[in-house]
Write an enzyme that holds these catalytic residues in place. Sequence first.
Site, PDB file in Angstrom:
ATOM      1  N   HIS A   1      42.034  46.760  33.243  1.00 48.74           N
ATOM      2  CA  HIS A   1      42.038  45.477  33.954  1.00 48.74           C
ATOM      3  C   HIS A   1      42.321  44.335  32.980  1.00 48.74           C
ATOM      4  O   HIS A   1      41.560  44.144  32.032  1.00 48.74           O
ATOM      5  CB  HIS A   1      40.659  45.285  34.601  1.00 48.74           C
ATOM      6  CG  HIS A   1      40.555  44.092  35.492  1.00 48.74           C
ATOM      7  ND1 HIS A   1      39.487  43.227  35.421  1.00 48.74           N
ATOM      8  CD2 HIS A   1      41.368  43.623  36.468  1.00 48.74           C
ATOM      9  CE1 HIS A   1      39.639  42.286  36.335  1.00 48.74           C
ATOM     10  NE2 HIS A   1      40.764  42.500  36.988  1.00 48.74           N
TER      11      HIS A   1
ATOM     12  N   HIS B   1      45.259  34.866  34.256  1.00 50.91           N
ATOM     13  CA  HIS B   1      44.548  35.107  35.508  1.00 50.91           C
ATOM     14  C   HIS B   1      44.422  33.860  36.382  1.00 50.91           C
ATOM     15  O   HIS B   1      44.802  33.855  37.551  1.00 50.91           O
ATOM     16  CB  HIS B   1      43.154  35.682  35.232  1.00 50.91           C
ATOM     17  CG  HIS B   1      42.397  35.955  36.499  1.00 50.91           C
ATOM     18  ND1 HIS B   1      41.572  35.024  37.089  1.00 50.91           N
ATOM     19  CD2 HIS B   1      42.402  37.038  37.311  1.00 50.91           C
ATOM     20  CE1 HIS B   1      41.084  35.535  38.206  1.00 50.91           C
ATOM     21  NE2 HIS B   1      41.562  36.752  38.365  1.00 50.91           N
TER      22      HIS B   1
HETATM   23  O1  G3P Z   1      43.995  43.862  40.755  1.00 49.90           O
HETATM   24  C1  G3P Z   1      42.601  43.988  40.737  1.00 49.90           C
HETATM   25  C2  G3P Z   1      41.923  42.713  40.346  1.00 49.90           C
HETATM   26  O2  G3P Z   1      42.541  42.210  39.201  1.00 49.90           O
HETATM   27  C3  G3P Z   1      41.949  41.676  41.438  1.00 49.90           C
HETATM   28  O3  G3P Z   1      41.153  40.582  41.143  1.00 49.90           O
HETATM   29  O4  G3P Z   1      40.687  38.325  40.323  1.00 49.90           O
HETATM   30  O5  G3P Z   1      40.573  40.236  38.746  1.00 49.90           O
HETATM   31  O6  G3P Z   1      42.767  39.430  39.582  1.00 49.90           O
HETATM   32  P1  G3P Z   1      41.307  39.619  39.887  1.00 49.90           P
HETATM   33 MG    MG Z   2      44.149  40.859  38.755  1.00 51.63          MG
END
Ligand code: G3P
Ligand code: MG
Length: 240
Positions: free
Chosen positions: A7, A49
């Site tokens: 992630h 992000h």
């Molecule tokens: O793609 C999974 C996750 O990244 C979605 O939420 O806010 O971490 O981008 P976020």
């Molecule tokens: Mg994400």
Amino acid sequence: MTKIIGHRGAMGYRPENTVSSFLKAIRIGAHGIEFDVHLTRDNIPVVIHDERVDRTTDKIGEVKDYTFGQIRKLDAGTWFSRDFFNERIPSLNDVLSLDVAGDFIFNIELKAGSYYYPGIENIVLKQIYDCHLENNVIISSFDHGALLEVKRLSPTIKTGALFCARLYEPWEYLKSLKCDFYHPDYRTIDKEIIKNAKMHNLPINTYTVNNENTMTDLIQADVNMIITNYPDLGIRILNY
Ligand code: G3P
Ligand code: MG
């Protein structure tokens, strides 16, 4: 076998969405990486992000108000640790150019915040094809209109619809979006829904799983992918 996707790279260990975070995930042996894309004022896709730079850089303001040349000067590492003062906000091209295995997965999340970046689907698709990575990418988004547009422009590119809330019969809705994958928050799924999704040939890529027991359960339930801040944990469980 369940695949482990880092992630924002390996954000448990490195400043999120930086080259150093992606290299860490690659070194760990993750099967792929997930990262978030916005457009700069001059329409360059960049990997960050938030729609503002405040939290993860040394400056403030919205990504869409910076040119690529300007945003490139920001320090995207020191907020995490002084050891990473050299980190920059990567372009999408920087990330797609990383040296990875032939079957490595790039999960590109088109960011859907308080506004929509017109033309982002086409711009991102062009870079994917320029890098010959059309078989390595999954484009995901909370903006399901953007996913439909991706499919209209390029029907063979894989898409995944993101959700934070529980859904009733997700396979029905996802069929209407021509979507390949269901990307739920792991807290909104259970054994029953995983079993039913499998019956409907709908693979589940779930986020953001950082707890060992939860990860073990999801691997045993044979979800398709797990998106985690700690890809080493997932790889370790797989190798037990
Ligand atoms: O793609 C999974 C996750 O990244 C979605 O939420 O806010 O971490 O981008 P976020
Ligand atoms: Mg994400």
